[in-house]
Design an enzyme around this catalytic site. Sequence first.
Site, PDB file in Angstrom:
ATOM      1  N   ASP A  60       1.884  -4.653 -20.829  1.00 57.57           N
ATOM      2  CA  ASP A  60       2.769  -5.716 -20.350  1.00 57.57           C
ATOM      3  C   ASP A  60       2.457  -6.090 -18.900  1.00 57.57           C
ATOM      4  OD1 ASP A  60       4.208  -5.652 -22.725  1.00 57.57           O
ATOM      5  OD2 ASP A  60       5.873  -4.487 -21.899  1.00 57.57           O
ATOM      6  N   HIS A 111      -7.771   7.984  -2.128  1.00 58.61           N
ATOM      7  CA  HIS A 111      -6.870   7.421  -1.142  1.00 58.61           C
ATOM      8  C   HIS A 111      -5.481   7.130  -1.739  1.00 58.61           C
ATOM      9  CE1 HIS A 111      -6.303   4.111   2.173  1.00 58.61           C
ATOM     10  NE2 HIS A 111      -5.276   4.906   2.052  1.00 58.61           N
ATOM     11  N   HIS A 157       0.742   5.818  -0.934  1.00 61.19           N
ATOM     12  CA  HIS A 157       0.040   7.026  -1.374  1.00 61.19           C
ATOM     13  C   HIS A 157       0.910   7.715  -2.421  1.00 61.19           C
ATOM     14  CE1 HIS A 157      -1.843   7.230   2.942  1.00 61.19           C
ATOM     15  NE2 HIS A 157      -2.408   6.290   2.200  1.00 61.19           N
ATOM     16  N   TYR A 178       8.725 -13.148 -21.855  1.00 60.60           N
ATOM     17  CA  TYR A 178       9.767 -12.179 -21.508  1.00 60.60           C
ATOM     18  C   TYR A 178      10.607 -12.654 -20.321  1.00 60.60           C
ATOM     19  CZ  TYR A 178      11.652  -7.735 -19.782  1.00 60.60           C
ATOM     20  OH  TYR A 178      12.469  -6.745 -19.340  1.00 60.60           O
ATOM     21  N   HIS A 195       0.847  -1.191   0.000  1.00 57.12           N
ATOM     22  CA  HIS A 195       0.000   0.000   0.000  1.00 57.12           C
ATOM     23  C   HIS A 195       0.880   1.236   0.000  1.00 57.12           C
ATOM     24  CE1 HIS A 195      -3.043   2.876   0.699  1.00 57.12           C
ATOM     25  NE2 HIS A 195      -2.728   3.112   1.956  1.00 57.12           N
TER      26      HIS A 195
HETATM   27 ZN   LIG Z   1      -3.446   4.731   3.027  1.00 59.27          ZN
END
Ligand SMILES: [Zn+2]
Length: 215
Positions: free
Chosen positions: A115, A155, A92, A209, A90
């Site tokens: 790709d 977010h 930002h 690849y 995660h």
């Molecule tokens: Zn967050």
Amino acid sequence: MRTTVAALHAELVRYNLVVWTAGNVSGRIPGEDLFVIKPSGVSYDELTPENMVVCDLDGNLVEGEHSPSSDTAAHAYVYRNMPDVGGVVHTHSTYASAWAARGEAIPCVLTAMADEFGGEIPLGPFALIGDDSIGQGIVETLKGHRSKAVLMQNHGVFSIGKDPKAAVKAAVMCEDVARTVHVARQLGEPLPIPQDDIDRLYDRYQNVYGQRSPR
Ligand SMILES: [Zn+2]
């Protein structure tokens, strides 16, 4: 897995995907209903294999001296509902979060996107932290989608992979294409890639690849 997950946080810093402590990596422990995740509020420079925390798939702390990342419930929901996922990230990161702020998926207008993501990077719903809403939004958006990254509205980015390194790669590539498509938009409308070409590019990159792994 503690060593791997601790070390991968340095990649978030290296690729400018995070500020302060706002971003995290987790990795499923193979063969166990457990995953390793960043401790909450500990700066990236202070992360070590020892201070990583271990949680069960309900997000409960199993092992560790710190409390787990505040995003642990979302990671746990993904592991519970997507058994093939071995890593979750995660961030930002700036450009990807700018697309999320506008509530817009990133259209597939670069071969690198075809790709890596096999099409657009989709938009997930607006969801508040505190229950399973974020996890549900991630899973509903990515299940049955080729993309390994989702822009959660207003977010930021969640990305998944077969292991934590693959999930970090998806987060890095997501920010890279978010930036390029953003820049392209400044001077006009980027050209879409026809679906059959996207399919060909995705198939080649995913299956041909790179170095063949030994049989
Ligand atoms: Zn967050």
